[in-house]
Motif scaffolding. Structure first.
Motif, short mmCIF file in Angstrom:
data_model
loop_
_atom_site.label_atom_id
_atom_site.label_comp_id
_atom_site.label_asym_id
_atom_site.label_seq_id
_atom_site.Cartn_x
_atom_site.Cartn_y
_atom_site.Cartn_z
N GLY A 1 5.76 -12.18 -5.93
CA GLY A 1 5.59 -11.90 -4.41
C GLY A 1 5.88 -10.53 -4.16
O GLY A 1 6.56 -9.92 -4.58
N PRO A 2 5.10 -9.99 -2.92
CA PRO A 2 5.08 -8.78 -2.60
C PRO A 2 6.56 -8.27 -2.27
O PRO A 2 6.93 -6.85 -2.60
CB PRO A 2 4.11 -8.35 -1.73
N GLY A 3 7.19 -9.01 -1.56
CA GLY A 3 8.69 -8.52 -1.19
C GLY A 3 9.57 -8.15 -2.33
O GLY A 3 10.28 -7.36 -2.12
N ASN A 4 9.46 -9.10 -3.16
CA ASN A 4 10.42 -8.76 -4.37
C ASN A 4 10.02 -7.68 -5.13
O ASN A 4 10.82 -6.72 -5.44
CB ASN A 4 10.37 -10.13 -5.34
N VAL A 5 8.60 -7.26 -5.24
CA VAL A 5 8.26 -6.11 -5.79
C VAL A 5 8.51 -4.73 -5.01
O VAL A 5 8.86 -3.87 -5.46
CB VAL A 5 6.81 -6.22 -6.09
N LYS A 6 8.35 -4.90 -3.61
CA LYS A 6 8.76 -3.62 -2.85
C LYS A 6 10.44 -3.50 -2.86
O LYS A 6 10.82 -2.34 -2.95
CB LYS A 6 8.59 -4.21 -1.36
N ARG A 7 11.26 -4.63 -3.01
CA ARG A 7 12.73 -4.40 -3.28
C ARG A 7 12.96 -3.61 -4.56
O ARG A 7 13.74 -2.84 -4.66
CB ARG A 7 13.36 -5.65 -3.10
N TYR A 8 12.36 -4.05 -5.57
CA TYR A 8 12.50 -3.48 -7.11
C TYR A 8 12.09 -2.04 -6.98
O TYR A 8 12.90 -1.25 -7.42
CB TYR A 8 11.37 -4.36 -8.20
N LEU A 9 10.78 -1.52 -6.35
CA LEU A 9 10.48 -0.15 -6.36
C LEU A 9 11.37 0.56 -5.38
O LEU A 9 11.90 1.77 -5.64
CB LEU A 9 9.15 -0.31 -5.85
N ARG A 10 11.62 0.03 -4.13
CA ARG A 10 12.50 0.87 -3.31
C ARG A 10 13.94 1.06 -3.67
O ARG A 10 14.84 1.72 -3.14
CB ARG A 10 12.26 0.23 -2.10
N ARG B 1 0.91 -1.32 0.00
CA ARG B 1 0.06 -0.03 0.00
C ARG B 1 0.84 1.32 0.06
O ARG B 1 0.61 2.17 -0.85
CB ARG B 1 -0.76 0.02 1.06
N LYS B 2 1.97 1.40 0.82
CA LYS B 2 2.92 2.40 0.80
C LYS B 2 3.54 2.69 -0.48
O LYS B 2 3.74 3.59 -0.78
CB LYS B 2 3.79 2.25 2.03
N ASP B 3 4.15 1.60 -0.99
CA ASP B 3 4.84 1.43 -2.13
C ASP B 3 3.63 2.05 -3.60
O ASP B 3 4.26 2.70 -4.39
CB ASP B 3 5.40 0.24 -2.47
N ILE B 4 2.54 1.62 -3.46
CA ILE B 4 1.71 2.15 -4.37
C ILE B 4 1.45 3.51 -4.43
O ILE B 4 1.32 4.49 -5.37
CB ILE B 4 0.12 1.38 -4.27
N GLU B 5 1.33 4.42 -3.17
CA GLU B 5 1.07 5.56 -2.79
C GLU B 5 2.48 6.33 -3.13
O GLU B 5 2.51 7.58 -3.73
CB GLU B 5 0.94 6.13 -1.33
N TRP B 6 3.58 6.04 -3.22
CA TRP B 6 5.01 6.48 -3.27
C TRP B 6 5.57 6.32 -4.72
O TRP B 6 5.84 7.51 -5.17
CB TRP B 6 6.06 6.07 -2.36
N TYR B 7 5.06 5.36 -5.46
CA TYR B 7 5.81 5.15 -6.54
C TYR B 7 4.92 5.29 -7.81
O TYR B 7 5.53 5.19 -9.19
CB TYR B 7 6.58 3.74 -6.41
N VAL B 8 3.55 4.92 -7.62
CA VAL B 8 2.89 5.02 -8.93
C VAL B 8 3.07 6.46 -9.53
O VAL B 8 3.01 7.33 -9.03
CB VAL B 8 1.41 4.87 -8.71
N GLY B 9 3.09 6.27 -10.86
CA GLY B 9 3.55 7.54 -11.69
C GLY B 9 4.98 7.83 -11.96
O GLY B 9 5.16 8.68 -12.89
N ARG B 10 5.78 7.07 -11.30
CA ARG B 10 7.37 7.29 -11.62
C ARG B 10 7.89 6.32 -12.60
O ARG B 10 6.89 5.28 -13.07
CB ARG B 10 8.05 7.14 -10.31
N VAL B 11 8.77 6.30 -13.12
CA VAL B 11 9.37 5.49 -14.28
C VAL B 11 10.63 5.02 -13.79
O VAL B 11 11.67 5.68 -13.47
CB VAL B 11 9.58 6.53 -15.64
N PHE B 12 10.87 3.56 -13.89
CA PHE B 12 11.95 2.63 -13.62
C PHE B 12 12.08 2.06 -14.88
O PHE B 12 11.45 1.24 -15.17
CB PHE B 12 11.73 1.91 -12.18
N ASN B 13 13.48 1.92 -15.28
CA ASN B 13 13.79 1.00 -16.32
C ASN B 13 12.99 1.25 -17.31
O ASN B 13 12.67 0.41 -18.20
CB ASN B 13 13.88 -0.22 -15.97
N GLY B 14 12.60 2.61 -17.91
CA GLY B 14 11.78 2.91 -19.07
C GLY B 14 10.33 2.54 -18.83
O GLY B 14 9.64 2.53 -19.86
N VAL B 15 9.81 2.11 -17.84
CA VAL B 15 8.34 1.61 -17.56
C VAL B 15 7.93 2.65 -16.42
O VAL B 15 8.35 2.67 -15.39
CB VAL B 15 8.16 0.20 -17.11
N LYS B 16 6.47 2.64 -16.94
CA LYS B 16 5.87 3.60 -15.66
C LYS B 16 5.19 3.00 -14.65
O LYS B 16 4.82 1.75 -15.30
CB LYS B 16 4.77 4.54 -16.54
#
Length: 214
Positions: free
Chosen positions: A167-176, A138-153
């Motif tokens: 799994g949510p843990g790997n996605v959290k690490r990717y975003l952070r 939930r926090k990662d959705i709040e913080w990172y939606v709209g940003r662009v990482f590795n050419g992907v929004k």
């Protein structure tokens, strides 16, 4: 005089018959052409995703449901299993959405055989897992939606699809780590790939639920 009138009437009748038959043939021909055109596939029936790195078979065979939640759900299912409720892959992932046994236990499903043979249970498991992943992220959705990482929004649906894969843990690490810490499954599908492929679907009504269970 009467003979001339009779000949004239016969001539008119023949002419009318010729015109009717001709029009009927033209109409039939046009109808056949229209049917042929309706059945001809002129554009890929895709989920508004780029052809880059896509499996052409996925794009041709995937039904078009737009960017609705059903579109998201069925697109993800098609990518995972071609929408087959009763399949098990070589690594033991099961059903339409390819769940592992450990994830099923987390959301309250203890019998793999019951799960595999119950499409309704599979649909409920998908929603429960989605709600749980949304709570974890939930926090990662709040913080990172709209940003662009590795050419992907980054979008909410992309995050949730990637969480289903990795799994949510790997996605959290990717975003952070802003995309530095990646993940790929046994088939080479990555967090970035799922974020791109499932970007922009409407998952707004999915509730974040820490205790989501069947």
């Amino acid at each position: 005089m009467r003979k001339q009138i009779l000949k004239f009437n016969v001539l008119v009748a023949v002419l009318v018959l010729v015109i009717v038959v001709s029009l009927g043939f033209t109409s039939t021909k046009k109808t056949e052409e229209n049917v042929h055109n309706i059945n001809r596939v002129t554009k890929p029936l895709a989920y508004s995703v780029s052809l880059e790195d896509e499996d052409v078979e996925d794009i041709i065979r995937t039904p078009f449901l737009g960017k609705s939640f059903n579109g998201f759900k069925e697109a993800l299912a098609f990518k995972e299993s071609r929408g087959d409720y009763f399949t098990v892959n070589p690594l033991g992932y099961m059903g339409k959405y390819q769940f592992g046994a450990s994830t099923l236990k987390t959301i309250g499903v203890s019998s793999s055989s019951d799960f595999l043979n119950n499409p309704e249970l599979q649909e409920r498991a998908f929603i429960a897992n989605l709600e749980r992943n949304k709570w974890v992220l939930r926090k990662d959705i709040e913080w990172y939606v709209g940003r662009v990482f590795n050419g992907v929004k980054v979008t909410e649906s992309g995050i949730l699809a990637a969480a289903h894969l990795a799994g949510p843990g790997n996605v959290k690490r990717y975003l952070r780590t802003h995309g530095v810490s990646g993940f790929a499954d046994a088939n080479g599908a990555s967090v970035r790939y799922y974020m791109r492929k499932f970007s922009g679907y409407d998952v707004s009504h999915v509730k974040a639920n820490k205790a989501a269970r069947i």
